[in-house]
Design an enzyme around this catalytic site. Structure first.
Site, short mmCIF file in Angstrom:
data_model
loop_
_atom_site.label_atom_id
_atom_site.label_comp_id
_atom_site.label_asym_id
_atom_site.label_seq_id
_atom_site.Cartn_x
_atom_site.Cartn_y
_atom_site.Cartn_z
N ARG A 193 -11.82 7.99 -2.83
CA ARG A 193 -12.06 9.54 -2.80
C ARG A 193 -13.69 9.44 -2.68
O ARG A 193 -13.90 10.23 -1.58
CB ARG A 193 -11.46 10.23 -4.14
CG ARG A 193 -11.60 11.69 -3.77
CD ARG A 193 -11.06 12.14 -5.11
NE ARG A 193 -9.73 11.84 -5.54
CZ ARG A 193 -9.14 12.02 -6.60
NH1 ARG A 193 -9.92 12.97 -7.57
NH2 ARG A 193 -8.04 11.30 -7.16
N GLY A 207 -7.36 3.87 3.40
CA GLY A 207 -7.67 2.89 2.41
C GLY A 207 -8.80 2.99 1.45
O GLY A 207 -9.06 2.39 0.30
N ASN A 242 -3.53 9.34 -7.34
CA ASN A 242 -2.54 10.31 -7.17
C ASN A 242 -1.26 9.55 -7.12
O ASN A 242 -0.10 10.10 -6.99
CB ASN A 242 -2.54 11.25 -6.22
CG ASN A 242 -3.76 12.32 -6.34
OD1 ASN A 242 -3.73 12.98 -7.47
ND2 ASN A 242 -4.69 12.22 -5.54
N ASP A 300 0.04 5.20 0.88
CA ASP A 300 -0.34 5.87 1.86
C ASP A 300 -0.28 5.42 3.23
O ASP A 300 -1.24 4.32 3.33
CB ASP A 300 -1.85 6.72 1.64
CG ASP A 300 -1.77 7.51 0.60
OD1 ASP A 300 -1.05 8.27 0.22
OD2 ASP A 300 -2.87 7.40 -0.28
N ASP A 322 -1.58 -0.66 5.89
CA ASP A 322 -1.52 0.23 7.30
C ASP A 322 -3.13 0.45 7.80
O ASP A 322 -3.55 0.57 8.85
CB ASP A 322 -0.96 1.50 7.28
CG ASP A 322 -2.03 2.29 6.36
OD1 ASP A 322 -2.18 2.00 5.08
OD2 ASP A 322 -2.24 3.42 6.71
N ASP A 364 0.75 -1.29 0.09
CA ASP A 364 0.23 0.09 -0.23
C ASP A 364 0.78 0.97 0.00
O ASP A 364 2.12 1.26 0.56
CB ASP A 364 -0.82 -0.06 1.28
CG ASP A 364 -1.53 1.22 1.33
OD1 ASP A 364 -2.44 1.46 0.37
OD2 ASP A 364 -1.60 1.68 2.49
C1 BG6 Z 1 -5.69 5.78 -0.16
C2 BG6 Z 1 -5.68 6.60 1.12
O1 BG6 Z 1 -4.62 5.49 -0.29
O2 BG6 Z 1 -6.22 6.53 -1.46
C3 BG6 Z 1 -7.51 7.17 1.15
O3 BG6 Z 1 -5.72 5.67 2.23
C4 BG6 Z 1 -7.86 8.14 0.08
O4 BG6 Z 1 -7.57 7.87 2.42
C5 BG6 Z 1 -7.50 7.11 -1.13
O5 BG6 Z 1 -9.09 8.32 0.26
C6 BG6 Z 1 -7.95 7.91 -2.66
O6 BG6 Z 1 -6.99 8.69 -2.76
P1 BG6 Z 1 -6.76 9.82 -3.99
O7 BG6 Z 1 -5.46 10.17 -4.14
O8 BG6 Z 1 -7.30 9.06 -5.33
O9 BG6 Z 1 -7.97 10.89 -3.67
MG MG Z 2 -2.60 3.20 3.62
#
Ligand code: BG6
Ligand code: MG
Length: 212
Positions: free
Chosen positions: A49, A46, A118, A11, A170, A9
């Site tokens: 969005r 996890g 992202n 983030d 995590d 993973d």
């Molecule tokens: C995950 C995060 O990795 O990505 C989440 O733990 C987040 O909190 C999700 O909502 C989506 O992220 P993004 O960058 O596509 O908005």
């Molecule tokens: Mg994570």
């Protein structure tokens, strides 16, 4: 080797973007007058969005149309990307980088399995552009964690059966996703004390005792 591939993973495992997610969601929530705090933020770990937005809007009295929801999510993402733009290779810890390098030198294939759309920007900011053998992220899935799709795709991109891969997470939703896909899961942080976790990591480099 007990695992030929390790799927990480992003983030909360490779780097720490939680605080930026929090700041960006907080700014959006404040603008529409919806209460949001760090405890609610923990539920977003996890989660995709749009699913995160739905959790935040549980506190709202107003009903938002799908278009308005898209606009809110876009607004949050713009704020989030401005915060990500401040990240540098210094945001990648030596412990994480050294552990990844050591796993690779032992012959492991390394992949990312993240819900984030992202992912590529974050990897580039922290100096890991092109580092991983495979990337499965929010741009190639239709079901977010706890669905196993993101990890199953990562294993497929590595060309390996699930049983050859270990997932590192995590978030509880991530450990659930790993278990649903038939993967063993190594948990760090909140996921280390989750009962579905196969291995509990106190610190990232503990992985070196798990993958051997
Ligand atoms: C995950 C995060 O990795 O990505 C989440 O733990 C987040 O909190 C999700 O909502 C989506 O992220 P993004 O960058 O596509 O908005
Ligand atoms: Mg994570």
């Amino acid at each position: 080797m007990n695992y030929k591939g390790v799927i990480f993973d992003l983030d909360g495992v490779i780097c720490f973007t939680d605080k930026y997610h929090y700041q960006a969601w907080k700014e959006m929530a404040d603008e529409i007058g919806v209460y949001f705090d760090e405890v609610i933020n923990n539920r977003l770990r996890g989660v995709s969005r749009m699913a995160s937005l739905e959790i935040i809007l549980e506190r709202s009295d107003k009903t938002y149309s799908p278009k308005e929801k898209e606009e809110l999510a876009d607004k949050k993402n713009e704020i989030y990307k401005q915060l990500l733009a401040q990240m540098t290779p210094d945001d990648l810890s030596e412990e994480v980088k050294n552990t990844l390098d050591e796993l690779r030198s032992r012959g492991c294939q390394l992949a990312i399995g993240s819900s984030s759309k992202n992912t590529k920007m974050i990897l580039s900011q922290i100096g890991l552009d092109g580092y991983f053998d495979a990337i499965s992220d929010g741009t190639n899935i239709t079901h977010s964690k706890p669905d196993p799709e993101v990890f199953l795709k990562a294993a497929e991109y590595l060309g390996m059966p699930v049983t050859d891969c270990l997932v590192v997470e995590d978030a509880q939703a991530g450990i659930d996703a790993a278990a649903a896909g038939g993967f063993d899961g190594a948990g760090i942080g909140e996921a280390a004390v989750y009962d579905k976790t196969t291995y509990r990591l106190n610190t990232f480099s503990d992985l070196l005792a798990v993958v051997k």
